[in-house]
Structures are given as C-alpha cells and as structure tokens.
Design an enzyme around this catalytic site. Structure first.
Site, PDB file in Angstrom:
ATOM      1  N   MET A  26      91.566 126.293  -4.794  1.00 49.93           N
ATOM      2  CA  MET A  26      91.012 127.600  -5.145  1.00 49.93           C
ATOM      3  C   MET A  26      90.693 128.360  -3.854  1.00 49.93           C
ATOM      4  SD  MET A  26      88.972 127.166  -8.684  1.00 49.93           S
ATOM      5  CE  MET A  26      87.435 126.589  -8.018  1.00 49.93           C
ATOM      6  N   HIS A  30      88.699 124.149   3.608  1.00 50.04           N
ATOM      7  CA  HIS A  30      87.935 123.433   4.621  1.00 50.04           C
ATOM      8  C   HIS A  30      88.715 122.185   5.018  1.00 50.04           C
ATOM      9  CE1 HIS A  30      86.826 120.781   1.363  1.00 50.04           C
ATOM     10  NE2 HIS A  30      86.194 121.759   0.721  1.00 50.04           N
ATOM     11  N   HIS A  33      90.559 120.168   2.367  1.00 51.83           N
ATOM     12  CA  HIS A  33      91.841 120.704   1.901  1.00 51.83           C
ATOM     13  C   HIS A  33      92.935 120.502   2.968  1.00 51.83           C
ATOM     14  CE1 HIS A  33      88.965 123.558  -0.225  1.00 51.83           C
ATOM     15  NE2 HIS A  33      89.643 123.041  -1.235  1.00 51.83           N
TER      16      HIS A  33
HETATM   17  O1  PAF Z   1      89.892 121.321  -7.419  1.00 55.40           O
HETATM   18  C1  PAF Z   1      90.130 122.539  -7.467  1.00 55.40           C
HETATM   19  O2  PAF Z   1      90.028 123.263  -6.469  1.00 55.40           O
HETATM   20  C2  PAF Z   1      90.559 123.164  -8.797  1.00 55.40           C
HETATM   21  O3  PAF Z   1      89.872 122.609  -9.854  1.00 55.40           O
HETATM   22  C3  PAF Z   1      92.086 123.124  -9.027  1.00 55.40           C
HETATM   23  C4  PAF Z   1      92.594 121.694  -9.130  1.00 55.40           C
HETATM   24  C5  PAF Z   1      92.798 123.838  -7.889  1.00 55.40           C
HETATM   25  C6  PAF Z   1      92.433 123.837 -10.334  1.00 55.40           C
HETATM   26  O4  PAF Z   1      92.020 125.170 -10.328  1.00 55.40           O
END
Ligand code: PAF
Length: 278
Positions: A26, A30, A33
């Site tokens: 989303m 950071h 990710h």
């Molecule tokens: O973990 C997340 O950031 C969200 O839940 C995802 C998997 C991208 C789905 O919107």
C-alpha cells in the site's frame, strides 16, 4: 524502471515476459518492503511492486483517508533496490463498478484475531490480492510475515481457488536495537509511545521463551502478558498462541507455533507475531 497506472499498460508490459514476481504494497515503503523487493529480485527476472491503498480493507472509522501516500519517494526507493515496474492504479481502475458485488470471503479465520475488531478487513485484502494476482499473473508473490494472519489467508485462498502463483512469506524486519517491527503505522506514534512500542514484541518474545523452556500453559502465559502490557498503558486486543498453518488455537502436541499479538498505544493499533518450531 517503468511506472504503470492502468491494467492495460500492465498487460502490455508483461505480455512477453516470464519469471515475474509481485510485491503487493500500500506504498509508504520502508525497509521491510524494500527487503521483500530484494528477496523477490533474487528469485525472479522481473519484479513488479504494486502500490495501492485499498479502500475495501479499511473499516469506516479506520485510517483510509489519512494513510500515508508517498508515491514519488516510493518509486525512488523501489528503483534503488531493483524493482522493474511499479503498478500504481487509481481506485477507479481497480474498482470500476459503483458497487463491488463479487468478493473473496476467507471464512472463519477472517473473523478471528484482527478480524474480530476489523470485520471486513480480510475480505477486502483477499479480494484485492485476488485481483492483483489475476492482473499481474506472477510466478511468485511476496508478503511480509508481520501480517501473519493475512499471509495465512492468502495462502489458503491461492491453494483453495487454484491460483498458479506461489506465495512466499518473508521474515519481519525489525528495528535493530529495540526489535520493534517496522510498520507504516509506527509514524503515528509520539516520542513516548515510540519508546514504549517495543514492549509488544518483548511480551511475545517472553511467551516464546517460556514455551521453548517447556511451559505449555499457553493461556496463562498470554493472560500474564496481557496484564503486564495493560499495566503499562496498552489497550490489548489479543495475545494468543496458534498453529502456524491455520491459526487455530495451539495444543500441547503442536510443534509449529506462532505467538500473535495486537494492541493499541493511544489511538495507534500495532500488531506483531513470532513464529517458531519446537
Ligand atoms: O499488506 C498490505 O500492505 C496490504 O494488505 C496488501 C497485501 C497490499 C493488500 O492491500
């Protein structure tokens, strides 16, 4: 790196490519990710990072409106760690219908743990991940273990609905000094709360250590942790020990366990977990 905003652009880009990995996010990227992107890059020839703040997984009184949106910085960071494409569709692109009538509903597991206080959350997550997997058709999709319940639900969805993507869970990235799990929501914490925040991880760690030392009284261990956190000002949602593969309550015979916790500091809700095997 290429930025793709529409499903058509994505399809066109991926049409002659093989060995693609998807890292769904989303945004507000950071180190957690970025680690997923690095891991994806080790396996796949091409890595697509999706950045989409998914409205259908937020409850009415949750932070959809204020969720941090930092696309320009995200693009830069993703490129630095080797992403090949960013897929950043609009809400209209992902949900063109006035009312979504078809959903992926994950069953009882989505009403437990975080699902108790966030009743529509996992339906929204499963539906958007199903859409992303269908759009990108990746060989692999990478998710952080920080959202352990989400990971289990997505694995069940992929298995039971015969998606062809392999789901890969990656260990949680933590602050090196305190162990605090990295999360976009940590930035909502004030200075004092930031100091306190690692207590949740420490409580889970303590439960894990007791279990490793042979204490299988899971309920008592969790109640004790809840009491300690509450005394320190936390509003604890749940702390439980569960079976790793389906999150049902753990029994003494189980070997693959996960200690799960969610608690609020002020108005910020933090979650964390530790998975381990006996
Ligand atoms: O973990 C997340 O950031 C969200 O839940 C995802 C998997 C991208 C789905 O919107």
């Amino acid at each position: 790196m290429i930025q793709l905003n529409t499903i058509e652009e994505l399809h066109h880009w991926r049409s002659n490519l093989k060995n693609i990995a998807l890292v769904p996010t989303m945004g507000n990227l950071h180190e957690g990710h970025l680690n997923l992107i690095r891991e994806a890059k080790k396996k796949a020839a091409y890595v697509v990072v999706s950045i989409f703040v998914n409205p259908t997984q937020f409850g009415e009184n949750e932070d959809f409106g204020t969720y941090p949106r930092t696309l320009a910085q995200d693009i830069e960071k993703a490129e630095q760690v080797g992403a090949d494409a960013i897929f950043s569709p609009s809400v209209k692109e992902m949900y063109p219908y006035i009312e979504q009538t078809v959903w992926v509903t994950p069953g009882e597991i989505s009403t437990q743990y975080c699902g108790k206080t966030r009743p529509i959350h996992f339906r929204g997550v499963a539906t958007v991940v199903a859409k992303l997997l269908n759009i990108v058709q990746p060989e692999w999709a990478f998710f952080g273990k920080k959202d352990f319940q989400q990971l289990v639900i997505i694995k069940q969805m992929v298995e039971q609905l015969n998606f062809r993507t392999s789901i890969i869970g990656i260990d949680t990235k933590r602050d090196e000094k305190t162990g605090l799990a990295l999360s976009s929501r940590n930035q909502y914490l004030n200075a004092q709360q930031q100091e306190q925040a690692p207590q949740l991880y420490q409580a889970l760690l303590e439960i894990k250590n007791h279990i490793l030392n042979g204490n299988k009284n899971f309920n008592e261990l969790c109640q004790k942790a809840i009491k300690t956190l509450s005394k320190n000002g936390w509003d604890v949602d749940y702390i439980e020990v569960a079976k790793q593969h389906n999150l049902q309550s753990a029994t003494c015979e189980d070997k693959d366990l996960v200690v799960l916790g969610a608690a609020k500091l002020g108005s910020t809700r933090l979650i964390d977990n530790i998975d381990f095997s006996l």
